[in-house]
Enzyme design. Structure first.
Site, PDB file in Angstrom:
ATOM      1  N   SER A 124       0.785  -1.244   0.181  1.00  8.60           N
ATOM      2  CA  SER A 124       0.020  -0.116  -0.183  1.00  8.60           C
ATOM      3  C   SER A 124       0.829   1.328  -0.155  1.00  8.60           C
ATOM      4  O   SER A 124       0.302   2.304  -0.255  1.00  8.60           O
ATOM      5  CB  SER A 124      -0.850   0.006   1.225  1.00  8.60           C
ATOM      6  OG  SER A 124      -1.849  -0.913   0.953  1.00  8.60           O
ATOM      7  N   LYS A 174       0.536   3.312  -3.150  1.00 10.21           N
ATOM      8  CA  LYS A 174      -0.664   3.927  -3.120  1.00 10.21           C
ATOM      9  C   LYS A 174      -0.474   5.468  -3.224  1.00 10.21           C
ATOM     10  O   LYS A 174      -1.254   6.237  -4.052  1.00 10.21           O
ATOM     11  CB  LYS A 174      -1.835   3.774  -2.393  1.00 10.21           C
ATOM     12  CG  LYS A 174      -2.396   2.141  -2.401  1.00 10.21           C
ATOM     13  CD  LYS A 174      -3.243   1.782  -1.391  1.00 10.21           C
ATOM     14  CE  LYS A 174      -3.664   0.200  -1.337  1.00 10.21           C
ATOM     15  NZ  LYS A 174      -4.556   0.148  -0.190  1.00 10.21           N
ATOM     16  N   TYR A 200      -2.702  -2.728 -10.592  1.00 10.37           N
ATOM     17  CA  TYR A 200      -2.810  -2.578  -9.100  1.00 10.37           C
ATOM     18  C   TYR A 200      -2.012  -3.418  -8.429  1.00 10.37           C
ATOM     19  O   TYR A 200      -1.026  -3.349  -7.677  1.00 10.37           O
ATOM     20  CB  TYR A 200      -4.186  -2.844  -8.612  1.00 10.37           C
ATOM     21  CG  TYR A 200      -4.237  -2.552  -7.126  1.00 10.37           C
ATOM     22  CD1 TYR A 200      -4.295  -1.551  -6.418  1.00 10.37           C
ATOM     23  CD2 TYR A 200      -4.729  -3.944  -6.768  1.00 10.37           C
ATOM     24  CE1 TYR A 200      -4.246  -1.490  -4.970  1.00 10.37           C
ATOM     25  CE2 TYR A 200      -4.741  -3.913  -5.167  1.00 10.37           C
ATOM     26  CZ  TYR A 200      -4.647  -2.832  -4.467  1.00 10.37           C
ATOM     27  OH  TYR A 200      -4.833  -2.699  -3.047  1.00 10.37           O
ATOM     28  N   TYR A 259      -4.130   3.267   7.796  1.00  8.32           N
ATOM     29  CA  TYR A 259      -5.302   2.392   7.890  1.00  8.32           C
ATOM     30  C   TYR A 259      -6.034   3.080   8.646  1.00  8.32           C
ATOM     31  O   TYR A 259      -6.134   4.296   8.676  1.00  8.32           O
ATOM     32  CB  TYR A 259      -5.065   1.008   8.018  1.00  8.32           C
ATOM     33  CG  TYR A 259      -4.044   0.479   7.115  1.00  8.32           C
ATOM     34  CD1 TYR A 259      -4.543   0.387   5.493  1.00  8.32           C
ATOM     35  CD2 TYR A 259      -2.952  -0.559   7.594  1.00  8.32           C
ATOM     36  CE1 TYR A 259      -3.572  -0.187   4.698  1.00  8.32           C
ATOM     37  CE2 TYR A 259      -2.387  -1.162   6.514  1.00  8.32           C
ATOM     38  CZ  TYR A 259      -2.265  -0.979   5.152  1.00  8.32           C
ATOM     39  OH  TYR A 259      -1.487  -1.429   4.274  1.00  8.32           O
ATOM     40  N   VAL A 270       1.297  -3.940   3.930  1.00 11.73           N
ATOM     41  CA  VAL A 270       1.147  -5.498   4.744  1.00 11.73           C
ATOM     42  C   VAL A 270       2.301  -5.994   4.695  1.00 11.73           C
ATOM     43  O   VAL A 270       2.157  -7.099   5.216  1.00 11.73           O
ATOM     44  CB  VAL A 270      -0.236  -6.006   4.360  1.00 11.73           C
ATOM     45  CG1 VAL A 270      -1.336  -5.267   4.668  1.00 11.73           C
ATOM     46  CG2 VAL A 270      -0.122  -6.163   2.805  1.00 11.73           C
TER      47      VAL A 270
END
Length: 313
Positions: free
Chosen positions: A69, A72, A197, A249, A267
């Site tokens: 992530s 992102k 992705y 998160y 993660v």
């Protein structure tokens, strides 16, 4: 020659790292992507780089891990550079959710059915569809080239084992993507978007790569070592705001109180953190807490921030 604060960090960091490392046994390595379950649960490493290019590494900083992530942040920036703010935020919101990063609950419950922000999975999948390119591979290669530029590492590449593992087990992400497609949020073919992705999540890095990327963000898009502007300042401002409100998160509020720095976790155990105008920090600790963040990494960043009064608040 290291600045006085960097000298102090270098002196104390081994002790703090060993203290934080004790928390590793209280967490778990991510297993929902099978390839990530192979990560060493007791690893913890950190790399800090300053505006002059001086750096400190400690612990398992040389361990390779995938961005997950953390990527992102940079696909958001690239989508903004490709499309502009209005087009991006027509399809993705600007608010934290309070839900798990892979939840699709509010896509159906809250109108107009767009993802709440670009750093949850649904939002990042929508953002992946906005990267310019004629096909999935060209889009993925543009993301990879951007990451290579920001990290000053032309050898960055995808970890194909992780990429295949993500793709093979991505039932929930596929569900979200098809829902977004049905809502008119997603551009292009679902499987092509998901391929972009999965690839950007599977880019393999070390703490030094992440720290160098963070240094660019810490200087509002400017590479302080070369003077080159790599990202428009406005888009870094947007990215840093999301990192502060959504980057850890649904523990982002707690992290803002305890650490007080813009950050983005993944993660695989990676965390990108910035001390604005001063440092880029890359960290890895694969043992995760219940919110999906590196349990030892968060503890180490809290120690550093509180010791040196880095909190923005």
């Amino acid at each position: 020659m290291l600045a006085p604060e960097m000298n102090q960090i270098k002196k104390m960091l081994p002790l703090w790292l060993e203290s934080s490392k004790r928390h590793c046994s209280n967490g778990k390595v991510a297993s929902y992507i099978p390839e990530l379950s192979k990560s060493p649960i007791d690893a913890l490493g950190i790399h800090i780089v300053d505006s002059n290019g001086h750096s400190i590494s400690e612990g398992d900083a040389g361990l390779s891990f995938t961005m997950q992530s953390i990527s992102k942040v940079f696909t958001l920036i690239l989508a903004l550079m490709d499309n502009g703010e209005e087009a991006v935020f027509d399809k993705v919101g600007m608010e934290p959710t309070g839900d798990n990063f892979n939840s699709m609950l509010k896509l159906e419950l809250v109108q107009p059915g767009i993802p709440f922000n670009p750093l949850i999975n649904a939002g990042a999948i929508a953002i992946s569809s906005m990267i310019a390119g004629k096909d999935a591979l060209e889009k993925s290669e543009r993301v990879l080239s951007f990451l290579r530029l920001l990290s000053n590492n032309s050898s960055l590449n995808w970890d194909l084992d992780v990429y295949r593992s993500e793709s093979a087990t991505a039932n929930l992400n596929r569900s979200m993507a098809y829902f977004l497609k049905d809502n008119g949020v997603l551009k292009g073919e679902v499987e092509h978007v998901l391929d972009v992705y999965f690839r950007h999540c599977s880019v393999s890095v070390t703490c030094a790569d992440i720290a160098q990327m963070a240094l660019i963000l810490a200087h509002n898009g400017l590479n302080p070592l070369t003077g080159d502007v790599l990202i428009p300042r406005r888009y870094v401002q947007i990215a840093k705001t999301f990192m502060t409100t959504c980057g850890m998160y649904n523990a982002s509020g707690e992290f803002a109180i305890q650490v007080g720095l813009p950050a983005k976790s993944g993660v695989s155990g990676g965390i990108l953190t910035i001390v604005p105008g001063r440092y880029g920090i890359g960290l890895v600790g694969p043992s995760l807490n219940r919110k999906g963040n590196s349990i030892a990494g968060v503890d180490l960043l809290q120690s550093l921030s509180q010791q040196f009064d880095w909190s923005l608040f």
